[in-house]
Design a protein around this motif. Sequence first.
Motif, PDB file in Angstrom:
ATOM      1  N   ASN A 156      -6.616   8.269  15.643  1.00  0.00           N
ATOM      2  CA  ASN A 156      -6.138   7.101  14.895  1.00  0.00           C
ATOM      3  C   ASN A 156      -6.937   6.960  13.606  1.00  0.00           C
ATOM      4  O   ASN A 156      -8.111   7.304  13.561  1.00  0.00           O
ATOM      5  CB  ASN A 156      -6.285   5.823  15.728  1.00  0.00           C
ATOM      6  N   TYR A 157      -6.286   6.440  12.574  1.00  0.00           N
ATOM      7  CA  TYR A 157      -6.949   6.294  11.268  1.00  0.00           C
ATOM      8  C   TYR A 157      -6.344   5.092  10.551  1.00  0.00           C
ATOM      9  O   TYR A 157      -5.118   4.961  10.480  1.00  0.00           O
ATOM     10  CB  TYR A 157      -6.719   7.566  10.439  1.00  0.00           C
ATOM     11  N   ASN A 158      -7.190   4.208  10.046  1.00  0.00           N
ATOM     12  CA  ASN A 158      -6.710   3.039   9.303  1.00  0.00           C
ATOM     13  C   ASN A 158      -6.815   3.306   7.806  1.00  0.00           C
ATOM     14  O   ASN A 158      -7.887   3.638   7.310  1.00  0.00           O
ATOM     15  CB  ASN A 158      -7.524   1.791   9.668  1.00  0.00           C
ATOM     16  N   PHE A 159      -5.711   3.141   7.105  1.00  0.00           N
ATOM     17  CA  PHE A 159      -5.690   3.376   5.659  1.00  0.00           C
ATOM     18  C   PHE A 159      -6.179   2.153   4.895  1.00  0.00           C
ATOM     19  O   PHE A 159      -5.973   1.020   5.339  1.00  0.00           O
ATOM     20  CB  PHE A 159      -4.257   3.690   5.179  1.00  0.00           C
ATOM     21  N   ASP A 160      -6.786   2.400   3.756  1.00  0.00           N
ATOM     22  CA  ASP A 160      -6.991   1.360   2.756  1.00  0.00           C
ATOM     23  C   ASP A 160      -5.696   1.329   1.934  1.00  0.00           C
ATOM     24  O   ASP A 160      -5.258   2.372   1.437  1.00  0.00           O
ATOM     25  CB  ASP A 160      -8.204   1.714   1.881  1.00  0.00           C
ATOM     26  N   GLU A 161      -5.087   0.159   1.807  1.00  0.00           N
ATOM     27  CA  GLU A 161      -3.763   0.060   1.172  1.00  0.00           C
ATOM     28  C   GLU A 161      -3.746   0.674  -0.227  1.00  0.00           C
ATOM     29  O   GLU A 161      -2.842   1.440  -0.571  1.00  0.00           O
ATOM     30  CB  GLU A 161      -3.331  -1.413   1.093  1.00  0.00           C
ATOM     31  N   SER A 162      -4.748   0.349  -1.049  1.00  0.00           N
ATOM     32  CA  SER A 162      -4.737   0.854  -2.426  1.00  0.00           C
ATOM     33  C   SER A 162      -4.937   2.363  -2.468  1.00  0.00           C
ATOM     34  O   SER A 162      -4.327   3.059  -3.286  1.00  0.00           O
ATOM     35  CB  SER A 162      -5.782   0.140  -3.281  1.00  0.00           C
ATOM     36  N   GLU A 163      -5.761   2.899  -1.553  1.00  0.00           N
ATOM     37  CA  GLU A 163      -5.949   4.364  -1.497  1.00  0.00           C
ATOM     38  C   GLU A 163      -4.648   5.067  -1.125  1.00  0.00           C
ATOM     39  O   GLU A 163      -4.304   6.100  -1.708  1.00  0.00           O
ATOM     40  CB  GLU A 163      -7.036   4.726  -0.473  1.00  0.00           C
ATOM     41  N   LEU A 164      -3.932   4.492  -0.156  1.00  0.00           N
ATOM     42  CA  LEU A 164      -2.669   5.101   0.291  1.00  0.00           C
ATOM     43  C   LEU A 164      -1.625   5.055  -0.821  1.00  0.00           C
ATOM     44  O   LEU A 164      -0.949   6.059  -1.090  1.00  0.00           O
ATOM     45  CB  LEU A 164      -2.158   4.393   1.549  1.00  0.00           C
ATOM     46  N   LEU A 165      -1.503   3.913  -1.495  1.00  0.00           N
ATOM     47  CA  LEU A 165      -0.512   3.792  -2.575  1.00  0.00           C
ATOM     48  C   LEU A 165      -0.862   4.694  -3.758  1.00  0.00           C
ATOM     49  O   LEU A 165       0.020   5.297  -4.378  1.00  0.00           O
ATOM     50  CB  LEU A 165      -0.378   2.337  -3.018  1.00  0.00           C
ATOM     51  N   THR A 166      -2.162   4.812  -4.047  1.00  0.00           N
ATOM     52  CA  THR A 166      -2.599   5.704  -5.131  1.00  0.00           C
ATOM     53  C   THR A 166      -2.247   7.155  -4.810  1.00  0.00           C
ATOM     54  O   THR A 166      -1.740   7.895  -5.661  1.00  0.00           O
ATOM     55  CB  THR A 166      -4.127   5.574  -5.365  1.00  0.00           C
ATOM     56  N   LEU A 167      -2.496   7.547  -3.552  1.00  0.00           N
ATOM     57  CA  LEU A 167      -2.213   8.931  -3.154  1.00  0.00           C
ATOM     58  C   LEU A 167      -0.714   9.230  -3.171  1.00  0.00           C
ATOM     59  O   LEU A 167      -0.289  10.267  -3.698  1.00  0.00           O
ATOM     60  CB  LEU A 167      -2.786   9.222  -1.763  1.00  0.00           C
ATOM     61  N   THR A 168       0.087   8.326  -2.612  1.00  0.00           N
ATOM     62  CA  THR A 168       1.541   8.576  -2.581  1.00  0.00           C
ATOM     63  C   THR A 168       2.092   8.643  -4.005  1.00  0.00           C
ATOM     64  O   THR A 168       2.964   9.452  -4.299  1.00  0.00           O
ATOM     65  CB  THR A 168       2.290   7.510  -1.747  1.00  0.00           C
TER      66      THR A 168
END
Length: 308
Positions: free
Chosen positions: A235-247
């Motif tokens: 399991n892994y919890n994303f940081d919202e801004s990191e995920l949006l930046t990557l996508t």
Amino acid sequence: MSKRVAVMDLGTNTFHLLIADGDIDNYQEIVHYHEAVKLGEGGINKGYIVPEAYQRGIDTMQMFAREIKANNATETRAIATSALRSASNGQDFIKEVKDKTGISIEIINGEQEAGFIYQGVKISGCLSAQNSLIMDIGGGSVEFILGNINGITWKQSFEIGAARLMDLFHRTDPIPPASIEALNLYLEDHLNDLFTAVATQKVDVLIGSSGAFETFAEVIEIEKGHPFDLKTTKNYNFDESELLTLTNKFVQSTHKERAASKGIIPVRVDMIVAASLITRFIMHKLGISKVSMCSNSLKEGVLAGMLA
């Protein structure tokens, strides 16, 4: 006495083989293969498996049969999903696999697929008493499951997988803004049942089941200079801004840039664009900021039933 079982998940992009023994709360993986068969390549939206992809599938199933025999698995299940479900020559493939390997392939419907995905996610321990929306982005279909540790409140499979979307919208690289807009409108049109289902439910977290979400997590951690091992990271919890930046980065990238990125397996180099767009669309449309990855999916759900 624990039994040794083999599960095959025959997806649109990847064929998985998982051989395990023990009990479901404490099972031991003996073999875990994933082969980039790309069964949907060239024919996904035309409703047939092209000869090259068909042959890759047969070769992989023969290799799986050898592994199952070598590892003395006593019980096997081979589960086929969207690509074989919708292919006009799907039954020919199933018959040829049975003739050449003795393996009987079961074609399951989208509802069954979603049910297995839920069971797989549940045994990973990442569900709580709060409502989660589980999303599994496959090549042929995307499953959404609304529920919590106590059970499923709603589930549905949609034939809008990454391979299908790529074939429809991602024809030049990087994907042009007009194609992104068309893809978002397509999702808007095709996901009405999802919007209705979540309208009266508070969703605490979006859980991405394996696939693209593993890639998102791995690339984020590698870019930070951290080691990342999917065998130990269930399991892994994303940081919202990191995920949006990557996508966003994936959506704007070229094939060459993505191929050079550590953490993206070859079969996902192009699919990751459509997967990024679906993920962003769902987060924005449903107003979800908490996102996590669960490395379990359909095959672990099938395994749970076999080891129970």
